[in-house]
Each structure stands twice: as structure tokens, then as C-alpha cells.
Design an enzyme around this catalytic site. Structure first.
Site, PDB file in Angstrom:
ATOM      1  N   SER A  13       0.844  -1.196   0.000  1.00  0.00           N
ATOM      2  CA  SER A  13       0.000   0.000   0.000  1.00  0.00           C
ATOM      3  C   SER A  13       0.878   1.246   0.000  1.00  0.00           C
ATOM      4  O   SER A  13       1.651   1.480   0.930  1.00  0.00           O
ATOM      5  CB  SER A  13      -0.889  -0.004   1.231  1.00  0.00           C
ATOM      6  OG  SER A  13      -1.497   1.270   1.364  1.00  0.00           O
ATOM      7  N   HIS A  38      -1.497  -1.259  -4.100  1.00  0.00           N
ATOM      8  CA  HIS A  38      -2.769  -0.886  -3.482  1.00  0.00           C
ATOM      9  C   HIS A  38      -2.740   0.622  -3.249  1.00  0.00           C
ATOM     10  O   HIS A  38      -1.814   1.140  -2.622  1.00  0.00           O
ATOM     11  CB  HIS A  38      -2.898  -1.656  -2.165  1.00  0.00           C
ATOM     12  CG  HIS A  38      -4.168  -1.447  -1.425  1.00  0.00           C
ATOM     13  ND1 HIS A  38      -5.271  -2.263  -1.580  1.00  0.00           N
ATOM     14  CD2 HIS A  38      -4.516  -0.524  -0.481  1.00  0.00           C
ATOM     15  CE1 HIS A  38      -6.239  -1.862  -0.780  1.00  0.00           C
ATOM     16  NE2 HIS A  38      -5.808  -0.810  -0.101  1.00  0.00           N
ATOM     17  N   ASP A  40      -4.844   3.813  -1.730  1.00  0.00           N
ATOM     18  CA  ASP A  40      -5.933   4.161  -0.821  1.00  0.00           C
ATOM     19  C   ASP A  40      -6.407   5.582  -1.069  1.00  0.00           C
ATOM     20  O   ASP A  40      -5.687   6.541  -0.780  1.00  0.00           O
ATOM     21  CB  ASP A  40      -5.443   4.043   0.626  1.00  0.00           C
ATOM     22  CG  ASP A  40      -5.234   2.600   1.026  1.00  0.00           C
ATOM     23  OD1 ASP A  40      -6.205   1.839   0.979  1.00  0.00           O
ATOM     24  OD2 ASP A  40      -4.090   2.240   1.382  1.00  0.00           O
ATOM     25  N   MET A  42      -8.951   8.526  -0.072  1.00  0.00           N
ATOM     26  CA  MET A  42      -9.790   8.944   1.070  1.00  0.00           C
ATOM     27  C   MET A  42     -10.299  10.352   0.839  1.00  0.00           C
ATOM     28  O   MET A  42      -9.530  11.230   0.452  1.00  0.00           O
ATOM     29  CB  MET A  42      -8.954   8.907   2.345  1.00  0.00           C
ATOM     30  CG  MET A  42      -8.314   7.564   2.601  1.00  0.00           C
ATOM     31  SD  MET A  42      -7.353   7.626   4.120  1.00  0.00           S
ATOM     32  CE  MET A  42      -6.663   5.973   4.117  1.00  0.00           C
ATOM     33  N   HIS A  71      -8.501   1.457  -3.847  1.00  0.00           N
ATOM     34  CA  HIS A  71      -9.400   1.238  -2.709  1.00  0.00           C
ATOM     35  C   HIS A  71     -10.052   2.576  -2.384  1.00  0.00           C
ATOM     36  O   HIS A  71      -9.438   3.451  -1.774  1.00  0.00           O
ATOM     37  CB  HIS A  71      -8.579   0.696  -1.524  1.00  0.00           C
ATOM     38  CG  HIS A  71      -9.375   0.470  -0.287  1.00  0.00           C
ATOM     39  ND1 HIS A  71      -8.791   0.150   0.918  1.00  0.00           N
ATOM     40  CD2 HIS A  71     -10.706   0.508  -0.040  1.00  0.00           C
ATOM     41  CE1 HIS A  71      -9.737   0.008   1.851  1.00  0.00           C
ATOM     42  NE2 HIS A  71     -10.900   0.228   1.276  1.00  0.00           N
ATOM     43  N   MET A  73     -12.147   4.853  -0.425  1.00  0.00           N
ATOM     44  CA  MET A  73     -12.806   5.113   0.854  1.00  0.00           C
ATOM     45  C   MET A  73     -13.467   6.480   0.713  1.00  0.00           C
ATOM     46  O   MET A  73     -13.024   7.481   1.271  1.00  0.00           O
ATOM     47  CB  MET A  73     -11.774   5.075   1.985  1.00  0.00           C
ATOM     48  CG  MET A  73     -11.376   3.646   2.340  1.00  0.00           C
ATOM     49  SD  MET A  73      -9.826   3.548   3.248  1.00  0.00           S
ATOM     50  CE  MET A  73      -8.688   3.554   1.870  1.00  0.00           C
ATOM     51  N   MET A 142     -11.640  -5.544   5.666  1.00  0.00           N
ATOM     52  CA  MET A 142     -10.752  -4.655   6.412  1.00  0.00           C
ATOM     53  C   MET A 142     -10.546  -5.159   7.830  1.00  0.00           C
ATOM     54  O   MET A 142     -11.497  -5.486   8.533  1.00  0.00           O
ATOM     55  CB  MET A 142     -11.314  -3.242   6.423  1.00  0.00           C
ATOM     56  CG  MET A 142     -11.377  -2.690   5.015  1.00  0.00           C
ATOM     57  SD  MET A 142     -10.837  -1.008   4.873  1.00  0.00           S
ATOM     58  CE  MET A 142      -9.249  -1.019   5.668  1.00  0.00           C
ATOM     59  N   ASP A 180      -6.997  -6.311   4.497  1.00  0.00           N
ATOM     60  CA  ASP A 180      -6.385  -4.982   4.448  1.00  0.00           C
ATOM     61  C   ASP A 180      -6.367  -4.365   5.837  1.00  0.00           C
ATOM     62  O   ASP A 180      -7.411  -4.080   6.407  1.00  0.00           O
ATOM     63  CB  ASP A 180      -7.184  -4.098   3.471  1.00  0.00           C
ATOM     64  CG  ASP A 180      -6.567  -2.717   3.297  1.00  0.00           C
ATOM     65  OD1 ASP A 180      -5.451  -2.487   3.797  1.00  0.00           O
ATOM     66  OD2 ASP A 180      -7.204  -1.870   2.644  1.00  0.00           O
TER      67      ASP A 180
END
Ligand code: DX5
Ligand code: ZN
Length: 228
Positions: A13, A38, A40, A42, A71, A73, A142, A180
Site C-alpha cells: 500500500s 494498493h 488508498d 480517502m 481502494h 474510501m 478490512m 487490508d
């Protein structure tokens, strides 16, 4: 015991990497044998943190051939799927707890020519995702509350991981089961024992004081030792 017969895959990540040297982190991941990266995303609403957007994904895309797992979020995935597809994401994963109909969003991802993924928070029950599993190519369970890297693995999620694996086996399609959050040399093997085959690793690769390439090799060894 719910072991997966799928190959073990590792996805470092980038959230845990030095953002001033993402190129170095990408090279290290490649050299360490990563199977994907990966990323992330947000939005400061769905989770109490902000990370990065499509421009960064685009620049990562230009520097590697590794598959990019995005991913999301974010509160409203529908608004962003197009942008992250265009930026070069391969898997576009959103949360079951986010706004919108997950099956419809999965179709939107397939229409973009990408692979849909479904992520689930630690305290959301298996029953929320069970009927949705056939729509997805990857399920991300998660094991920390989403928002930050470097948190401790939540072992109370392991029974749910096992439930998802068993349900995926009944669906009969090879779907990656990702874990994760807080994956380490100790917790990675536990997740493998519960059926995970895909391991997101942030701090245990990029922020534990050792060389990322070596961290990845050791993680793979530890996890593979746990899978028959
Ligand atoms: C947390 C993110 C994770 C995080 C993992 O919200 O979804 O992907 O970067 O980092 P570690 O492995 O340090 O928990
Ligand atoms: Zn993540």
C-alpha cells in the site's frame, strides 16, 4: 479450516510510502515481487482522513506495469469511478457502506472495462455482503478501521474472513479475498489460515525500518508457509 487454493498475492500500500519518493517505493515493490499496488483514496467524509486523487494514480500508472488496485474510501463512489478508471486503475473497489447500490456500481465498473471490488469495514456483518459476492472480482475485508495505515490488526474480523471465503467457494468463481490493515509476519499467516489469498501491506513493507524488498520476501515466506 477455510484455506484458499488461489495463489498468494501481495499488494504493498503506497499510503505507507514516502510520498516524496513514490518512484523509489514502486521500484522497491517491483523488486520485492509485489503482485499489485494498493492505492488508498480517502475523501475526508467516508473516513476522517484525506489521501490523494486520480492525478497521483495517473502518475503511478506511468511508472509501472503492476496492476493498480484502487481502494475507494469515499462517500459517493459513483462520482469518481470514471476518473479513477481513466487514471489507470485496474480494480476499482468501493465500500458496501458507501452511498449507492453496490450491484449497480459494480456494473458501472464493468462498463468501464475494469474489475469491481467490494470493501467491508471491520464491524459490518457478513450478511451485508453475502448476496453481492457474485458481482465482484475482489473482496477486501478490512482488519483495521479505514482511514490510516499503521494500525493494529483486529483479530475479531477473522471469523468473518472465513465466512466470506466459504461463501466465495460456493459461488465457484475465483475471486480474490483481500485482507487490508495491520498485516504483518504474525497476522498475515492468521488471515491466510482464515482463507485470505491477497494481502495488502503498508507499514510492514514501507515503514518498519527495514528494506521494503526484504520485507516483502519475508511476508511472502511467512504467509505461504501457512497455506497448504
Ligand atoms: C487503511 C488502508 C490500508 C492501509 C494499510 O485505511 O485501507 O490499505 O494503507 O496499511 P497497514 O498495512 O499499515 O495497516
Ligand atoms: Zn486499503
Amino acid at each position: 479450516m477455510a484455506h484458499s487454493s488461489l495463489p498468494v498475492r501481495l499488494a504493498p500500500s503506497l499510503l505507507s510510502a514516502d510520498f516524496g519518493d513514490l518512484e523509489g517505493a514502486i521500484r522497491a515493490a517491483e523488486e520485492g515481487g509485489a503482485d499489485a499496488l494498493h492505492l488508498d483514496v480517502m475523501d475526508g467524509h467516508f473516513v476522517p482522513n484525506i489521501s490523494f486523487g486520480p492525478a497521483l494514480v495517473r502518475d503511478v500508472r506511468r511508472r509501472t506495469r503492476l496492476p493498480l488496485d484502487i481502494h475507494l474510501m469515499v462517500e459517493e463512489p459513483a462520482r469518481f469511478l470514471g476518473a479513477f478508471s481513466q487514471a489507470g486503475g485496474d480494480v476499482l473497489a468501493f465500500h458496501v457502506e458507501a452511498r449507492g447500490d453496490p450491484a449497480a456500481l459494480a456494473h458501472q465498473v464493468r462498463d468501464l472495462g475494469k474489475r469491481p471490488g467490494l470493501a467491508i469495514r471491520p464491524d459490518t456483518p457478513f450478511s451485508r455482503v453475502e448476496a453481492l459476492l457474485p458481482e465482484f472480482d475482489e473482496i477486501i475485508v478490512m482488519t483495521v478501521h479505514p482511514g490510516f495505515s499503521g494500525q493494529a490488526f483486529l483479530p475479531h474480523v477473522l471469523p468473518k474472513l472465513r465466512e466470506v471465503r466459504e461463501a466465495l467457494d460456493r459461488v465457484g468463481r475465483s475471486v480474490d479475498l483481500s485482507v487490508d490493515g495491520g498485516v504483518t509476519l504474525e497476522t498475515g499467516p492468521l488471515a491466510a489460515g482464515a482463507g485470505a489469498n491477497f494481502f495488502v501491506c503498508g507499514n510492514s513493507v514501507f515503514a518498519n525500518g527495514a528494506v521494503p524488498q526484504e520485507n516483502l520476501r519475508r511476508l511472502r515466506q511467512a504467509i505461504q508457509g501457512r497455506v497448504p
